[in-house]
Design a protein around this motif. Sequence first.
Motif, short mmCIF file in Angstrom:
data_model
loop_
_atom_site.label_atom_id
_atom_site.label_comp_id
_atom_site.label_asym_id
_atom_site.label_seq_id
_atom_site.Cartn_x
_atom_site.Cartn_y
_atom_site.Cartn_z
N ARG A 109 12.79 34.78 40.28
CA ARG A 109 13.69 35.34 41.30
C ARG A 109 12.91 35.86 42.50
N ASP A 110 11.76 36.49 42.25
CA ASP A 110 10.94 37.04 43.33
C ASP A 110 10.32 35.95 44.20
N ILE A 111 10.10 34.76 43.63
CA ILE A 111 9.45 33.68 44.36
C ILE A 111 10.46 32.81 45.11
N LEU A 112 11.60 32.57 44.50
CA LEU A 112 12.59 31.65 45.07
C LEU A 112 13.40 32.29 46.20
N PRO A 113 14.06 31.46 47.01
CA PRO A 113 14.93 32.00 48.08
C PRO A 113 15.99 32.94 47.51
N LYS A 114 16.49 33.83 48.35
CA LYS A 114 17.40 34.90 47.92
C LYS A 114 18.71 34.38 47.32
N ASN A 115 19.16 33.21 47.77
CA ASN A 115 20.44 32.71 47.28
C ASN A 115 20.31 31.86 46.02
#
Length: 428
Positions: A373-379
Motif C-alpha cells: 500500500r505504501d509503494i503503490l498509487p493511492k487509489n
Amino acid sequence: MNARNIIRSRSLDDWLLYIENIYTKNIHFSLHRIKLVAKKLNILNFKSFVFTVSGTNGKGSTCAILERFFLNAGYQVGLYTSPHLIHYYERIRINGKYLKDDLLHIKVFQTVDTVRQGIPLTYFEFITLSALLIFQEYSLDIIILEVGLGGRLDATNIIDPNISIITNIALDHTNILGDSREKIGFEKSGIFRKDIYAILGDRNLPNSIYQKSHSLNTCLHRIYYEWDWHKIGDVWNFYDHRGGLYNLPIPKVSLPSAAIALSALRTSNFTFEKRIFSKSLKEVYLPGRFQIILNHPRIIVDVAHNPHAAYFLRKQLEELLLHESKNVNLYAVIGMVFEKDIKSTLFPFFDIINYWYFSTIKTNRSSTFSVLRDILPKNSVACSSISSALNILINQVRKIDIILVFGSFFTVSEAVLFIKQKYHFKGI
C-alpha cells in the motif's frame, strides 16, 4: 510399522511435504552434503552432453528453447528446471514430456532418503538428486540443468557441464548472492569449468566473470564480441564465427533467451539445419511468461519478480499496446515476496498501468498489505487474495481491457489455478 516405513507408504504429496521439512535450519549453502550423497548414488558422471544454465532472468526460456532445438533434431533430452507453477511434475521433463508417474518419483525419493543415511538435505538438494537419478534411467543424449540460485553453491553445480551459460547478471537475491553485480557475477561464474565454453548473454560483464574465466582457462563466448543478434521488423538475425542465420521467426518467449540458446547450440558443435531453428522457434512455449490465459478481457500472466525482469515485461507490454485500441485500460494484479526490491520492480509500470489491485500471496515470505500500500498509487485496491482480485476485475472491466498479473511465481500460480477452475483453461 516404524517411522521410515510410514514415510515410504505415503503419497507423492506426502513425500514432498516430508522433503520440505528434512532441513529445518537456516539454509547453509554448501555442496559438501549433496556431493556426499551423490557419490553414494553414483550420479556425478553422465555420458550425456550437459548444459548448465544460470543467470538472473531468462534461464527458463533459454532451457526451453535449447530443449526444443534438440528434440526437433531427434535427440533424447532431459530437462531439469525450477521453480514449478502448478505441480512438481513441471520440474523434470524427458523428451519434452512431464513425468506424471507418482510411483517413479516416490521410488527415487525413497532411494535418496535411504542412501543419505541421515545427511540433511534442503528441498532443492533432495529433488535435484532425484532428478539426476531419473535421468540416469534413460539413455539421454542431452541434459539441460537450470540453476536454482546463483551457481557456485547451487545443487546443480555438482555436475560438470560441457557448456556453461549465464543469461544475464542483475541484482536479485542480494541477501544471499551479494549486493553488487561483481559479487553476483562471482557466484554465477561458479558454473565455469576448466577448458570449456561459457556463453554470456550480458553486454556489460563484471570483472569477476573475467577473473574466474582466466583462472580456469574457460573460453568465453560473449554477446557483441563472439556472437550477436538483431531484430529487424518481424524477424531477427543471428551472427557468430560460423556466419549468419537470417530471417528467423520471433518466438513467443524471450528473444534474448532464444539468441543465447542458439549461441550455445552452435558453440557445442552439434550441426543443425536452419529449418530446425525456425521450426523450434515457432513451437517453443513456456508457461507463465507473458502468457495469455483468458481473452475478453485479456488476462496476461508473467512471473517477473525483480527490476531487470520488470523492464523487459514493460517492453513486451508496450509492443502489445501498439496494436491495441487507445481506449484500452490496463489493470495490474500483484503480489510479491518480501525480500524482493518491490518498489524498483513496480516502478516501470507506474506511468502505464491505470488501476492497481494487490494482495498477499500463499507463502510465508509474502509481502504485507501495508508495504504494498505504501509503494503503490493511492487509489490502489487491496484484495483478500489474487483470486479475489481477478474475480472482481473479470466482472467489472470491459472486454477490450487488459489485466496483467505479475510479481511472483506464487502470484501467477494462484491466477492460473483460478482461471483453470473457473473457465477450464488448459494452457498449463
